[in-house]
Design a protein around this motif. Structure first.
Motif, PDB file in Angstrom:
ATOM      1  N   ARG A 170       0.824  -1.200   0.000  1.00 39.98           N
ATOM      2  CA  ARG A 170       0.000   0.000   0.000  1.00 39.98           C
ATOM      3  C   ARG A 170       0.861   1.254   0.000  1.00 39.98           C
ATOM      4  O   ARG A 170       0.489   2.268  -0.590  1.00 39.98           O
ATOM      5  N   GLY A 171       2.019   1.175   0.677  1.00 40.66           N
ATOM      6  CA  GLY A 171       2.931   2.320   0.639  1.00 40.66           C
ATOM      7  C   GLY A 171       3.382   2.614  -0.779  1.00 40.66           C
ATOM      8  O   GLY A 171       3.443   3.781  -1.195  1.00 40.66           O
ATOM      9  N   ILE A 172       3.680   1.566  -1.544  1.00 39.20           N
ATOM     10  CA  ILE A 172       4.081   1.737  -2.941  1.00 39.20           C
ATOM     11  C   ILE A 172       2.935   2.315  -3.759  1.00 39.20           C
ATOM     12  O   ILE A 172       3.114   3.269  -4.537  1.00 39.20           O
ATOM     13  N   PHE A 173       1.735   1.779  -3.573  1.00 43.43           N
ATOM     14  CA  PHE A 173       0.574   2.259  -4.315  1.00 43.43           C
ATOM     15  C   PHE A 173       0.235   3.706  -3.957  1.00 43.43           C
ATOM     16  O   PHE A 173      -0.188   4.481  -4.810  1.00 43.43           O
ATOM     17  N   ILE A 174       0.408   4.065  -2.683  1.00 43.54           N
ATOM     18  CA  ILE A 174       0.139   5.438  -2.253  1.00 43.54           C
ATOM     19  C   ILE A 174       1.073   6.409  -2.971  1.00 43.54           C
ATOM     20  O   ILE A 174       0.662   7.462  -3.461  1.00 43.54           O
ATOM     21  N   ALA A 191       1.772  10.518  -7.144  1.00 46.76           N
ATOM     22  CA  ALA A 191       2.502  11.040  -8.303  1.00 46.76           C
ATOM     23  C   ALA A 191       1.582  11.164  -9.515  1.00 46.76           C
ATOM     24  O   ALA A 191       1.635  12.160 -10.252  1.00 46.76           O
ATOM     25  N   ALA A 192       0.717  10.171  -9.707  1.00 51.50           N
ATOM     26  CA  ALA A 192      -0.202  10.205 -10.847  1.00 51.50           C
ATOM     27  C   ALA A 192      -1.206  11.340 -10.716  1.00 51.50           C
ATOM     28  O   ALA A 192      -1.518  12.039 -11.692  1.00 51.50           O
ATOM     29  N   ILE A 193      -1.703  11.558  -9.499  1.00 50.99           N
ATOM     30  CA  ILE A 193      -2.682  12.617  -9.269  1.00 50.99           C
ATOM     31  C   ILE A 193      -2.075  13.992  -9.507  1.00 50.99           C
ATOM     32  O   ILE A 193      -2.705  14.888 -10.061  1.00 50.99           O
ATOM     33  N   ASP A 194      -0.820  14.162  -9.079  1.00 48.91           N
ATOM     34  CA  ASP A 194      -0.146  15.451  -9.268  1.00 48.91           C
ATOM     35  C   ASP A 194       0.048  15.792 -10.744  1.00 48.91           C
ATOM     36  O   ASP A 194       0.015  16.961 -11.136  1.00 48.91           O
ATOM     37  N   LEU A 222      -4.032  -7.609  -4.365  1.00 53.70           N
ATOM     38  CA  LEU A 222      -5.338  -7.352  -4.958  1.00 53.70           C
ATOM     39  C   LEU A 222      -6.153  -6.401  -4.086  1.00 53.70           C
ATOM     40  O   LEU A 222      -6.882  -5.545  -4.593  1.00 53.70           O
ATOM     41  N   PHE A 223      -6.026  -6.556  -2.758  1.00 53.41           N
ATOM     42  CA  PHE A 223      -6.749  -5.673  -1.852  1.00 53.41           C
ATOM     43  C   PHE A 223      -6.308  -4.217  -2.028  1.00 53.41           C
ATOM     44  O   PHE A 223      -7.113  -3.284  -1.946  1.00 53.41           O
ATOM     45  N   ALA A 224      -5.008  -4.011  -2.236  1.00 54.06           N
ATOM     46  CA  ALA A 224      -4.487  -2.653  -2.391  1.00 54.06           C
ATOM     47  C   ALA A 224      -5.074  -1.969  -3.616  1.00 54.06           C
ATOM     48  O   ALA A 224      -5.256  -0.751  -3.633  1.00 54.06           O
ATOM     49  N   LEU A 225      -5.375  -2.749  -4.648  1.00 51.76           N
ATOM     50  CA  LEU A 225      -5.965  -2.184  -5.865  1.00 51.76           C
ATOM     51  C   LEU A 225      -7.329  -1.578  -5.596  1.00 51.76           C
ATOM     52  O   LEU A 225      -7.757  -0.644  -6.286  1.00 51.76           O
ATOM     53  N   ASP A 226      -8.047  -2.109  -4.597  1.00 50.32           N
ATOM     54  CA  ASP A 226      -9.349  -1.555  -4.229  1.00 50.32           C
ATOM     55  C   ASP A 226      -9.215  -0.392  -3.251  1.00 50.32           C
ATOM     56  O   ASP A 226      -9.890   0.630  -3.387  1.00 50.32           O
ATOM     57  N   SER A 227      -8.359  -0.579  -2.249  1.00 51.10           N
ATOM     58  CA  SER A 227      -8.336   0.362  -1.136  1.00 51.10           C
ATOM     59  C   SER A 227      -7.722   1.716  -1.478  1.00 51.10           C
ATOM     60  O   SER A 227      -8.212   2.758  -1.022  1.00 51.10           O
ATOM     61  N   ILE A 228      -6.664   1.727  -2.283  1.00 52.16           N
ATOM     62  CA  ILE A 228      -5.990   2.999  -2.563  1.00 52.16           C
ATOM     63  C   ILE A 228      -6.857   3.952  -3.390  1.00 52.16           C
ATOM     64  O   ILE A 228      -7.008   5.121  -3.028  1.00 52.16           O
ATOM     65  N   PRO A 229      -7.475   3.511  -4.493  1.00 55.87           N
ATOM     66  CA  PRO A 229      -8.387   4.428  -5.201  1.00 55.87           C
ATOM     67  C   PRO A 229      -9.534   4.892  -4.315  1.00 55.87           C
ATOM     68  O   PRO A 229      -9.989   6.037  -4.423  1.00 55.87           O
ATOM     69  N   ILE A 260      -9.603   5.454  -1.010  1.00 57.00           N
ATOM     70  CA  ILE A 260      -9.260   6.517  -0.072  1.00 57.00           C
ATOM     71  C   ILE A 260      -8.836   7.795  -0.788  1.00 57.00           C
ATOM     72  O   ILE A 260      -9.050   8.898  -0.291  1.00 57.00           O
ATOM     73  N   TYR A 261      -8.256   7.665  -2.000  1.00 55.21           N
ATOM     74  CA  TYR A 261      -7.932   8.876  -2.755  1.00 55.21           C
ATOM     75  C   TYR A 261      -9.199   9.590  -3.224  1.00 55.21           C
ATOM     76  O   TYR A 261      -9.155  10.750  -3.613  1.00 55.21           O
ATOM     77  N   GLY A 262     -10.327   8.886  -3.168  1.00 53.43           N
ATOM     78  CA  GLY A 262     -11.595   9.533  -3.461  1.00 53.43           C
ATOM     79  C   GLY A 262     -12.103  10.361  -2.303  1.00 53.43           C
ATOM     80  O   GLY A 262     -13.040  11.159  -2.454  1.00 53.43           O
ATOM     81  N   LEU A 263     -11.495  10.174  -1.130  1.00 53.07           N
ATOM     82  CA  LEU A 263     -11.905  10.912   0.063  1.00 53.07           C
ATOM     83  C   LEU A 263     -10.902  11.984   0.457  1.00 53.07           C
ATOM     84  O   LEU A 263     -11.258  12.974   1.086  1.00 53.07           O
ATOM     85  N   THR A 264      -9.641  11.781   0.132  1.00 52.54           N
ATOM     86  CA  THR A 264      -8.612  12.775   0.406  1.00 52.54           C
ATOM     87  C   THR A 264      -7.460  12.605  -0.575  1.00 52.54           C
ATOM     88  O   THR A 264      -7.127  11.475  -0.940  1.00 52.54           O
TER      89      THR A 264
END
Length: 323
Positions: free
Chosen positions: A115-119, A124-127, A209-216, A218-222
């Protein structure tokens, strides 16, 4: 929200210290936690998360505190849903109860790393690309629909064997039984892997696989990487104790997938609206107070409805047995 480098350093150091202590204790004495021990640790971790949220409020204001609490609740709910898969994996691979805590701890550490890697990649992608919000939103909507479809199938619970597991089983010899927490052993001059390694591979690949769901989600909330990171850390802390504390209760949360699908669909739509706002197509964004309220209400309704249905089914079954 401006976060100084020293705040990042302190946060990461504290996280590593907590995990190091936990691993050290487990490494010396693998065991099945008692209800008292599990409840104590969960209470401590939840209290720390709440105190951290109020600390964010005091330092950075109510908006960012609301983003943290919304992200933490969402990630915690997704983590509880993930426990269903952990239960299936442990059952299918016949992991002894006293060794399950070690396997869960390693799985949680792997989840934190992934998750740290995905974060970092997500930040970076959002910026650089505003259109990534469309991608995140579409993925969450897809995940929401998939959760509903999986719920409607009502198939027998089964942990599918992933490619990594198949590769290891095909190319490496293994022992028939567990050898404590060891991943490999030397036997008759040959290095053999143990079933514990299969468990770690299964949990690790599932965490990906869980990280693929969780990171998008939470980025939808902050969009604050610091809040994304801390919300994920607090959501994973105490997860292994929760596994033992509510092992039976997990199966009673029959509507959890439906509740999560509603939350993910809501966040997906929120991300799409945010992307449209970035491109000046719409002049409206979902405020964080509405997101937090929606998440709390949905989780409350989901939990109450699940427990009511489970209770009614148990009473009906008991009545049939009496007849």
């Amino acid at each position: 929200m401006h976060v100084h480098l020293y705040a990042w350093i302190i946060t990461v150091v504290v996280m590593i210290a907590v995990l190091a202590i936990d691993v050290f204790i487990i490494g010396r004495r693998p065991h099945e936690p008692s209800m008292k021990e599990a409840g104590l640790f969960i209470g401590i971790f939840v209290s720390l998360a709440v105190l951290f949220g109020f600390g964010v409020w005091a330092i950075s204001g109510a908006r960012y505190a609301g983003e943290f609490f919304a992200g933490w609740l969402t990630e915690y709910s997704l983590s509880i849903d993930n426990l269903f898969i952990f239960v299936i994996i442990m059952t299918k691979l016949k992991v002894p109860r006293h060794l399950q805590q070690f396997a869960l701890m390693v799985g949680i550490i792997l989840a934190l790393v992934m998750r740290g890697i995905f974060i970092a990649v997500g930040a970076a992608a959002i910026d650089r690309f505003s259109w990534v919000f469309f991608l995140f939103g579409a993925f969450l909507l897809y995940t929401a629909v998939k959760l509903v479809l999986d719920y409607l199938k009502e198939e027998d619970e089964e942990a599918p064997e992933n490619p990594a597991m198949r590769y290891v089983k095909k190319h490496f010899k293994s022992t028939d039984d567990f050898r404590g927490t060891r991943l490999t052993v030397l036997q008759d001059g040959h290095r053999l892997i143990t079933p514990m390694l299969f468990v770690i591979i299964a949990l690790g690949s599932t965490d990906l696989l869980f990280a693929l769901d969780s990171i998008p989600a939470i980025y939808g909330l902050t969009q604050e990487p610091y809040l994304v990171f801390t919300a994920n850390v607090f959501a994973l802390m105490g997860l292994r104790q929760l596994y033992f504390l509510i092992g039976g209760l997990l199966r009673r949360l029959v509507y959890l997938s439906i509740g999560l699908s509603v939350i993910l669909a809501f966040i997906g739509l929120k991300l799409v609206l945010h992307a449209l706002h970035e491109y000046h197509v719409v002049d409206f964004e979902v405020p964080i107070w509405l997101s937090l309220t929606f998440i709390i209400v949905t989780l409350t309704i989901t939990t109450v409805a699940s427990l009511v249905k489970s209770s009614n089914e148990e009473n009906a079954k008991a009545a049939e047995e009496l007849l």
